[in-house]
Scaffold this motif. Structure first.
Motif, PDB file in Angstrom:
ATOM      1  N   LEU A  51      47.236  31.434  27.558  1.00 44.50           N
ATOM      2  CA  LEU A  51      46.434  30.943  26.445  1.00 44.50           C
ATOM      3  C   LEU A  51      45.077  31.640  26.410  1.00 44.50           C
ATOM      4  CD1 LEU A  51      45.817  28.995  24.119  1.00 44.50           C
ATOM      5  CD2 LEU A  51      45.187  27.268  25.829  1.00 44.50           C
ATOM      6  N   GLU A  52      44.481  31.866  27.588  1.00 45.17           N
ATOM      7  CA  GLU A  52      43.160  32.487  27.645  1.00 45.17           C
ATOM      8  C   GLU A  52      43.168  33.894  27.045  1.00 45.17           C
ATOM      9  OE1 GLU A  52      43.320  29.077  30.210  1.00 45.17           O
ATOM     10  OE2 GLU A  52      44.629  30.835  30.040  1.00 45.17           O
ATOM     11  N   ASP A  53      44.252  34.642  27.240  1.00 46.75           N
ATOM     12  CA  ASP A  53      44.353  35.981  26.660  1.00 46.75           C
ATOM     13  C   ASP A  53      44.458  35.908  25.140  1.00 46.75           C
ATOM     14  OD1 ASP A  53      44.274  37.096  29.177  1.00 46.75           O
ATOM     15  OD2 ASP A  53      46.464  37.221  29.378  1.00 46.75           O
ATOM     16  N   ASP A  54      45.115  34.875  24.666  1.00 44.73           N
ATOM     17  CA  ASP A  54      45.230  34.684  23.226  1.00 44.73           C
ATOM     18  C   ASP A  54      43.865  34.345  22.612  1.00 44.73           C
ATOM     19  OD1 ASP A  54      47.294  33.942  20.837  1.00 44.73           O
ATOM     20  OD2 ASP A  54      45.635  32.521  20.862  1.00 44.73           O
ATOM     21  N   LEU A  55      43.088  33.520  23.280  1.00 41.16           N
ATOM     22  CA  LEU A  55      41.815  33.064  22.724  1.00 41.16           C
ATOM     23  C   LEU A  55      40.782  34.184  22.666  1.00 41.16           C
ATOM     24  CD1 LEU A  55      41.487  29.522  24.375  1.00 41.16           C
ATOM     25  CD2 LEU A  55      42.304  30.104  22.080  1.00 41.16           C
ATOM     26  N   VAL A  56      40.793  35.102  23.614  1.00 41.07           N
ATOM     27  CA  VAL A  56      39.775  36.145  23.647  1.00 41.07           C
ATOM     28  C   VAL A  56      39.939  37.128  22.500  1.00 41.07           C
ATOM     29  CG1 VAL A  56      40.968  37.843  25.094  1.00 41.07           C
ATOM     30  CG2 VAL A  56      38.466  37.616  25.225  1.00 41.07           C
ATOM     31  N   ARG A  57      41.125  37.212  21.882  1.00 43.09           N
ATOM     32  CA  ARG A  57      41.356  38.146  20.783  1.00 43.09           C
ATOM     33  C   ARG A  57      41.035  37.525  19.426  1.00 43.09           C
ATOM     34  NH1 ARG A  57      45.578  36.514  18.114  1.00 43.09           N
ATOM     35  NH2 ARG A  57      45.575  38.381  16.803  1.00 43.09           N
ATOM     36  N   ARG A  58      40.548  36.292  19.415  1.00 37.47           N
ATOM     37  CA  ARG A  58      40.249  35.636  18.140  1.00 37.47           C
ATOM     38  C   ARG A  58      38.874  36.054  17.626  1.00 37.47           C
ATOM     39  NH1 ARG A  58      43.963  31.669  16.642  1.00 37.47           N
ATOM     40  NH2 ARG A  58      45.693  31.660  18.139  1.00 37.47           N
ATOM     41  N   ASP A  59      38.620  35.752  16.346  1.00 38.34           N
ATOM     42  CA  ASP A  59      37.444  36.339  15.695  1.00 38.34           C
ATOM     43  C   ASP A  59      36.123  35.800  16.212  1.00 38.34           C
ATOM     44  OD1 ASP A  59      37.827  33.808  14.562  1.00 38.34           O
ATOM     45  OD2 ASP A  59      37.974  34.536  12.499  1.00 38.34           O
ATOM     46  N   PHE A  60      35.961  34.466  16.290  1.00 39.47           N
ATOM     47  CA  PHE A  60      34.676  33.877  16.670  1.00 39.47           C
ATOM     48  C   PHE A  60      34.891  32.781  17.701  1.00 39.47           C
ATOM     49  CE2 PHE A  60      34.253  35.432  12.276  1.00 39.47           C
ATOM     50  CZ  PHE A  60      33.312  36.420  12.517  1.00 39.47           C
ATOM     51  N   THR A  61      33.869  32.538  18.497  1.00 32.08           N
ATOM     52  CA  THR A  61      34.033  31.587  19.601  1.00 32.08           C
ATOM     53  C   THR A  61      34.360  30.190  19.106  1.00 32.08           C
ATOM     54  OG1 THR A  61      31.636  31.154  19.668  1.00 32.08           O
ATOM     55  CG2 THR A  61      32.478  32.896  21.098  1.00 32.08           C
ATOM     56  N   MET A  62      33.822  29.793  17.944  1.00 31.26           N
ATOM     57  CA  MET A  62      34.117  28.456  17.442  1.00 31.26           C
ATOM     58  C   MET A  62      35.557  28.354  16.940  1.00 31.26           C
ATOM     59  SD  MET A  62      31.941  28.311  13.858  1.00 31.26           S
ATOM     60  CE  MET A  62      30.382  28.469  14.722  1.00 31.26           C
ATOM     61  N   ASN A  63      36.227  29.494  16.798  1.00 36.23           N
ATOM     62  CA  ASN A  63      37.645  29.506  16.463  1.00 36.23           C
ATOM     63  C   ASN A  63      38.512  29.813  17.677  1.00 36.23           C
ATOM     64  OD1 ASN A  63      37.090  28.994  13.753  1.00 36.23           O
ATOM     65  ND2 ASN A  63      36.969  31.167  13.246  1.00 36.23           N
ATOM     66  N   ALA A  64      37.893  29.914  18.839  1.00 35.11           N
ATOM     67  CA  ALA A  64      38.606  30.246  20.068  1.00 35.11           C
ATOM     68  C   ALA A  64      38.654  29.038  21.000  1.00 35.11           C
ATOM     69  CB  ALA A  64      37.945  31.431  20.766  1.00 35.11           C
ATOM     70  N   MET A  65      38.673  27.848  20.396  1.00 37.29           N
ATOM     71  CA  MET A  65      38.825  26.603  21.154  1.00 37.29           C
ATOM     72  C   MET A  65      40.242  26.082  20.935  1.00 37.29           C
ATOM     73  SD  MET A  65      35.186  24.691  20.329  1.00 37.29           S
ATOM     74  CE  MET A  65      35.511  24.540  18.557  1.00 37.29           C
ATOM     75  N   ALA A  66      40.776  25.363  21.922  1.00 38.68           N
ATOM     76  CA  ALA A  66      42.143  24.861  21.822  1.00 38.68           C
ATOM     77  C   ALA A  66      42.255  23.488  22.470  1.00 38.68           C
ATOM     78  CB  ALA A  66      43.114  25.844  22.477  1.00 38.68           C
ATOM     79  N   MET A  67      43.311  22.766  22.098  1.00 36.94           N
ATOM     80  CA  MET A  67      43.665  21.502  22.743  1.00 36.94           C
ATOM     81  C   MET A  67      45.121  21.606  23.189  1.00 36.94           C
ATOM     82  SD  MET A  67      42.064  18.439  20.426  1.00 36.94           S
ATOM     83  CE  MET A  67      40.297  18.271  20.143  1.00 36.94           C
ATOM     84  N   ARG A  68      45.339  21.561  24.503  1.00 37.97           N
ATOM     85  CA  ARG A  68      46.711  21.592  24.999  1.00 37.97           C
ATOM     86  C   ARG A  68      47.424  20.299  24.596  1.00 37.97           C
ATOM     87  NH1 ARG A  68      47.612  25.792  28.576  1.00 37.97           N
ATOM     88  NH2 ARG A  68      45.809  26.543  29.765  1.00 37.97           N
TER      89      ARG A  68
END
Length: 482
Positions: A114-131
């Motif tokens: 999941l962490e690798d997926d989040l780092v490729r997203r556009d902005f940090t506020m869009n790189a948050m997730a809920m398992r």
């Protein structure tokens, strides 16, 4: 976190159910991106975007017996869509893409973290997730802090992020308007540095992002950012060109700021509207793309037509016609559809027509032509013309508003009397041919246009008078003696 979860309450049972479905099969699943951000903002998100460790075929296998329906239009990018009741979900396999930075085409690679997926997203506020299903909050790039600060930052360095996908720079501008955030200084600096890379993005993607920006409730901050960073020089150069050098005697207003204000005022006029003496009139429901494009671009012909007069002052003769041509060219290059282009350019052509109305000197014929020329755009033309008044002189502004009230009142009266929305000559084509004894063809078309002009100038005259006028016209035509 409690507030965010509370905001997700309507869809929480479904999210936890699909989360248990995936974890029970040995896979990870997380709600990601916009829905998580919007939950913290207390906004309702229309999307349910999820990401998973499962490959696309496995996603589809798990969803088919559970969902009402599934689709795989995004399979090449790892996305499978599903509908469950009223809810629509898009579930995408973890991505770890690499980008060809000479063509902007991603080399799609699936990841397993999941962490690798989040780092490729556009902005940090869009790189948050809920398992899911346990709602564990994942925020490796401090997106929540950036959200609290209302600051747009990137998970990777801004240069890396924008080099991977230059359209993210336009998305940054859109978020400043949509979410009321500001870009971090390093993000803005990277936008300036890499603005030229926007040329690598297809016109269709640029257009779609511009449309999303214009349809926000407050597009001005985003448009300002596009201009300030040089991005507008690439995709909408007519906008920064409005920043005409103001002469030292300030003989003309700031056309750029004026245009942004007209856009804001047009947006304020969308929706239910009341005209003194008329009551509630036909609204332009917002957000209306045609009206907003016309408001933003209505003066783009001014730079090409500016003239300093010998007696002082500045003129912009025929800027509405030049502006319509420029708008048509730009909107075509941005791949807007023909109907939108036609409507926007027609509004730009007509936006000065009202100023000939003066103190109400127009004849009924002139009012009829105003209605006929604007056609189905009349309601939008009302709003564009009203919003084009940005003077700080309250007396002048009030007078202009009252004058337009008067024009609208006359228009409604004429429409009720003559049903001008479907104005036609009193004689149809067959009747014209019979009166003149001619066959269908170009001459018949000219005769029809003459009767239509006569109808607009004189109002309803009846079939007998229309036939008499037709004969008078025919007697002066070269074909009459043949």
């Amino acid at each position: 976190m409690r507030r965010a979860v509370s905001h997700l309450a309507p869809v929480l049972p479904l999210l936890q159910e699909v989360g248990q479905l995936f974890t029970g099969a040995g896979h990870e699943l997380a709600l990601v991106g916009g829905p998580v951000r919007d939950a913290f903002l207390g906004r309702t998100s229309g999307d349910l975007d999820l990401t998973t460790s499962a490959p696309p075929d496995e996603i589809e296998r798990l969803l088919k017996p559970w969902a009402s329906t599934t689709w795989d239009l995004g399979r090449a990018f790892g996305t499978i869509g599903a509908r469950k009741g009223d809810a629509v979900l898009e579930i995408t396999t973890y991505r770890a893409d690499a980008y060809d930075r000479t063509s902007r085409k991603p080399q799609v690679r699936f990841g397993d973290r999941l962490e690798d997926d989040l780092v490729r997203r556009d902005f940090t506020m869009n790189a948050m997730a809920m398992r899911l299903p346990d709602l564990e909050f994942i925020d490796p790039h401090d997106g929540l802090a950036a959200l609290a600060e209302r600051t747009l930052r990137t998970p990777a360095t801004p240069t890396e992020s924008f080099a991977d996908d230059p359209l993210r720079m336009m998305r940054a501008a859109r978020f400043t308007s949509q979410l009321g955030v500001q870009v971090a200084p390093e993000v803005q600096a990277a936008m300036r540095e890499l603005a030229d890379r926007l040329t690598m993005v297809s016109a269709e993607r640029v257009r779609d992002e511009l449309v999303k920006l214009l349809l926000t409730s407050a597009p001005r901050p985003g448009l300002t950012l596009l201009v300030d960073t040089g991005l507008s020089d690439i995709m909408l150069p007519e906008l920064p060109a409005l920043q005409l050098e103001i002469d030292e005697h300030h003989r003309h207003k700031d056309v750029y700021q004026h245009s942004l204000t007209v856009l804001e005022q047009a947006i304020d006029l969308e929706g239910p509207r009341v005209v003194p003496g008329l009551g509630t009139v036909e609204p332009v429901d917002g957000p209306d793309l045609v009206l907003r494009l016309a408001a933003l671009l209505h003066d783009i012909g001014k730079p090409a037509t500016r003239r300093f007069e010998r007696a002082g002052g500045v003129s912009f003769h025929h800027h509405e016609l030049v502006g319509a041509k420029l708008a048509r060219k730009r909107l075509r290059e941005l791949r807007f559809d023909k109907d939108t282009i036609k409507a926007v350019t027609k509004l730009i052509e007509l936006h000065l027509r009202f100023h000939g109305y003066g103190d109400g000197e127009w004849t009924d014929s002139a009012v009829r032509r105003y209605i006929t020329d604007s056609g189905p755009l009349l309601s939008r033309l009302h709003l564009l013309t009203r919003s084009d008044c940005t003077t700080r002189n309250r007396r002048k502004a009030t007078l202009l508003s009252q004058t337009y009230d008067s024009l609208e009142t006359r228009i409604v009266a004429l429409q009720e009397q003559e049903e001008l929305d479907a104005v036609r000559p009193e004689l149809n084509g067959n009747q014209i041919a019979e009166v003149l004894g001619i066959a269908p063809g170009p001459v018949l078309g000219r005769a029809y246009k003459h009767l239509l002009a006569h109808r607009l100038d004189n109002g309803p005259v009846g079939e007998q008078e229309a036939a008499a006028e037709l004969r008078r016209w025919w007697a002066q035509q070269p074909e009459a003696g043949k």
